[in-house]
Motif scaffolding. Structure first.
Motif, mmCIF file in Angstrom:
data_model
loop_
_atom_site.group_PDB
_atom_site.id
_atom_site.type_symbol
_atom_site.label_atom_id
_atom_site.label_comp_id
_atom_site.label_asym_id
_atom_site.label_seq_id
_atom_site.Cartn_x
_atom_site.Cartn_y
_atom_site.Cartn_z
ATOM 1 N N GLU A 180 -7.308 51.078 3.385
ATOM 2 C CA GLU A 180 -7.349 49.601 3.318
ATOM 3 C C GLU A 180 -6.400 48.513 2.634
ATOM 4 O OE1 GLU A 180 -12.272 49.747 4.078
ATOM 5 O OE2 GLU A 180 -11.742 49.944 2.203
ATOM 6 N N ARG A 181 -6.772 47.346 2.278
ATOM 7 C CA ARG A 181 -6.280 46.194 1.960
ATOM 8 C C ARG A 181 -6.964 46.060 0.545
ATOM 9 N NH1 ARG A 181 -1.588 43.867 5.133
ATOM 10 N NH2 ARG A 181 -1.357 45.170 7.119
ATOM 11 N N VAL A 182 -6.627 45.535 -0.007
ATOM 12 C CA VAL A 182 -7.178 44.844 -1.446
ATOM 13 C C VAL A 182 -6.247 44.288 -2.452
ATOM 14 C CG1 VAL A 182 -7.750 46.253 -4.272
ATOM 15 C CG2 VAL A 182 -8.154 47.928 -2.087
ATOM 16 N N TYR A 183 -7.049 43.282 -2.668
ATOM 17 C CA TYR A 183 -6.670 41.963 -3.517
ATOM 18 C C TYR A 183 -6.923 41.921 -4.993
ATOM 19 C CZ TYR A 183 -6.389 36.560 -5.043
ATOM 20 O OH TYR A 183 -6.374 35.803 -6.185
ATOM 21 N N LYS A 200 -3.511 51.841 -5.224
ATOM 22 C CA LYS A 200 -1.792 52.012 -5.052
ATOM 23 C C LYS A 200 -1.808 53.979 -4.545
ATOM 24 C CE LYS A 200 1.341 51.120 -3.495
ATOM 25 N NZ LYS A 200 1.506 50.598 -2.154
ATOM 26 N N LEU A 201 -2.529 54.224 -5.668
ATOM 27 C CA LEU A 201 -2.724 56.018 -6.214
ATOM 28 C C LEU A 201 -3.394 56.539 -4.327
ATOM 29 C CD1 LEU A 201 -2.553 56.373 -9.209
ATOM 30 C CD2 LEU A 201 -0.795 56.920 -7.581
ATOM 31 N N MET A 202 -4.800 55.609 -4.336
ATOM 32 C CA MET A 202 -5.124 55.794 -3.827
ATOM 33 C C MET A 202 -5.145 55.328 -2.307
ATOM 34 S SD MET A 202 -9.263 53.828 -5.861
ATOM 35 C CE MET A 202 -10.028 54.057 -4.410
ATOM 36 N N GLY A 203 -3.859 55.630 -1.837
ATOM 37 C CA GLY A 203 -3.305 54.333 -0.477
ATOM 38 C C GLY A 203 -3.683 53.736 0.045
ATOM 39 N N CYS A 204 -4.159 52.226 -0.723
ATOM 40 C CA CYS A 204 -4.314 51.543 -0.424
ATOM 41 C C CYS A 204 -3.162 50.384 -0.634
ATOM 42 C CB CYS A 204 -5.282 51.073 -1.362
ATOM 43 S SG CYS A 204 -7.168 51.740 -1.108
ATOM 44 N N TYR A 205 -3.202 49.503 0.768
ATOM 45 C CA TYR A 205 -2.497 47.793 0.571
ATOM 46 C C TYR A 205 -2.402 48.124 -0.517
ATOM 47 C CZ TYR A 205 1.195 44.716 2.124
ATOM 48 O OH TYR A 205 2.144 43.464 2.620
ATOM 49 N N VAL A 206 -2.125 47.128 -1.013
ATOM 50 C CA VAL A 206 -2.685 46.210 -2.737
ATOM 51 C C VAL A 206 -1.684 44.531 -2.614
ATOM 52 C CG1 VAL A 206 -2.772 45.888 -4.917
ATOM 53 C CG2 VAL A 206 -3.143 48.158 -3.806
ATOM 54 N N VAL A 207 -2.439 43.657 -2.405
ATOM 55 C CA VAL A 207 -1.920 42.258 -2.876
ATOM 56 C C VAL A 207 -2.044 41.753 -4.242
ATOM 57 C CG1 VAL A 207 -1.789 40.076 -1.844
ATOM 58 C CG2 VAL A 207 -2.064 41.705 -0.135
ATOM 59 N N GLY A 208 -1.708 41.124 -4.732
ATOM 60 C CA GLY A 208 -2.226 40.436 -6.501
ATOM 61 C C GLY A 208 -1.742 38.859 -6.277
ATOM 62 N N GLY A 224 4.311 47.939 -8.263
ATOM 63 C CA GLY A 224 4.221 49.041 -6.998
ATOM 64 C C GLY A 224 3.191 47.965 -6.219
ATOM 65 N N PHE A 225 3.009 46.613 -6.336
ATOM 66 C CA PHE A 225 1.695 46.321 -4.977
ATOM 67 C C PHE A 225 2.973 45.707 -4.237
ATOM 68 C CE2 PHE A 225 -0.062 45.377 -9.014
ATOM 69 C CZ PHE A 225 -1.427 44.894 -8.721
ATOM 70 N N ASP A 226 2.272 45.885 -2.897
ATOM 71 C CA ASP A 226 2.985 45.407 -1.545
ATOM 72 C C ASP A 226 3.098 43.954 -1.620
ATOM 73 O OD1 ASP A 226 2.730 48.616 -0.647
ATOM 74 O OD2 ASP A 226 1.281 48.207 -1.244
ATOM 75 N N GLU A 227 2.712 43.211 -2.262
ATOM 76 C CA GLU A 227 2.877 41.889 -2.337
ATOM 77 C C GLU A 227 1.655 41.496 -3.110
ATOM 78 O OE1 GLU A 227 4.730 38.839 -1.678
ATOM 79 O OE2 GLU A 227 4.953 40.518 0.475
ATOM 80 N N ALA A 228 2.664 40.061 -3.430
ATOM 81 C CA ALA A 228 2.121 39.243 -4.506
ATOM 82 C C ALA A 228 2.605 37.600 -4.608
ATOM 83 C CB ALA A 228 2.646 39.662 -6.029
#
Length: 265
Positions: A180-183, A200-208, A224-228
């Motif tokens: 899942e994706r988390v903001y 991220k450790l849970m395998g999520c796609y992370v945006v901040g 290590g955020f995927d996007e910000a």
């Protein structure tokens, strides 16, 4: 003199010696940061001031208080809310008292204790004050440190309130699943950066989101955020979120800006 009288006299002498030792407990200077007055707008250095008092390095006989020497003090966003004269049912979030040391979290070493759960030399973390020595009359807010093979300062961050807030907020409230994706809002803050890394450790796609280019770079290149993105450069948050992810969990980690912009006393 009988042996019984001798024992009685020696016992009285020891009791007198202990009382004299208590009355002669060492008194030392105690530097303090005093909260001056309730704050409106952004906090300023002039809202606090330094002073020096004195403290006796011993708790009163019969007391369950704990006297600690503070080693690390934490400055956390939630403290801004306590600088307003806004009542709270939770003593941990009640307003600070003008003219008294600032309340906050920290790491400390027990100097003396009347509480059965703590003894001299124990390392603890929890609620304390911004001063060298603090007499804690309600030690329920103290937690004994059992693991000392890591830096003690971690108990003001990853292993303290920010880490606990991030972990339970993500796992018990947000409850994302792998893939899942988390903001994360306020993602560069003490809690937000941990929420992102846990996700991220849970395998999520992370945006901040954060409030400057430097913070955005920090999220992407260090945490290590995927996007910000910089929320100050976005005129439409909905469009900004959609451009980074269509479906996502939202984790709101700070309302510090709202506190600072509020014109209340």
């Amino acid at each position: 003199m009988t042996s019984k009288e001798s024992v009685h006299r020696n016992s009285r002498r020891k009791a007198i010696d202990y009382r004299e030792m208590a009355s002669e407990a060492e008194v030392v200077s105690n530097k303090q940061v005093i909260f001056k007055e309730y704050v409106s707008g952004f906090p300023k250095e002039s809202d606090m001031y330094m002073t020096t008092s004195s403290v006796k390095l011993q708790v009163e006989e019969g007391s369950t208080s704990v006297l600690v020497k503070n080693l690390y003090l934490s400055c956390d966003p939630y403290m801004r809310g306590r600088m307003r004269n806004t009542p709270s049912d939770d003593p941990e979030f009640s307003p600070l008292h003008p003219g008294s040391p600032v309340f906050g979290l920290g790491v400390a070493k027990v100097v003396d204790s009347g509480h059965p759960g703590f003894k001299k030399g124990d390392l603890v973390w929890g609620s304390t004050r911004w001063e060298e020595y603090t007499l804690i009359t309600a030690p329920e807010g103290l937690f004994k440190i059992h693991h000392t093979d890591i830096p003690l300062s971690y108990y003001t961050g990853l292993l303290g309130m920010p880490g606990i807030t991030a972990y339970f907020g993500l796992n018990e409230i947000c409850t994302p699943k792998k893939g899942e994706r988390v903001y994360v809002s306020a993602a560069s803050g003490a809690v937000g950066q941990l929420v992102g890394q846990f996700a991220k450790l849970m395998g999520c796609y992370v945006v901040g989101s954060a409030g400057s280019k430097e913070k955005v770079d920090l999220l992407k290149n260090k945490f290590g955020f995927d996007e910000a993105f910089n929320y100050r450069e976005e005129h439409d948050w909905n469009a900004a979120l959609k451009s980074h992810s269509q479906k996502q969990r939202i984790s709101c980690t700070s309302q510090l800006l709202k506190f600072n912009l509020a014109n209340d006393n």
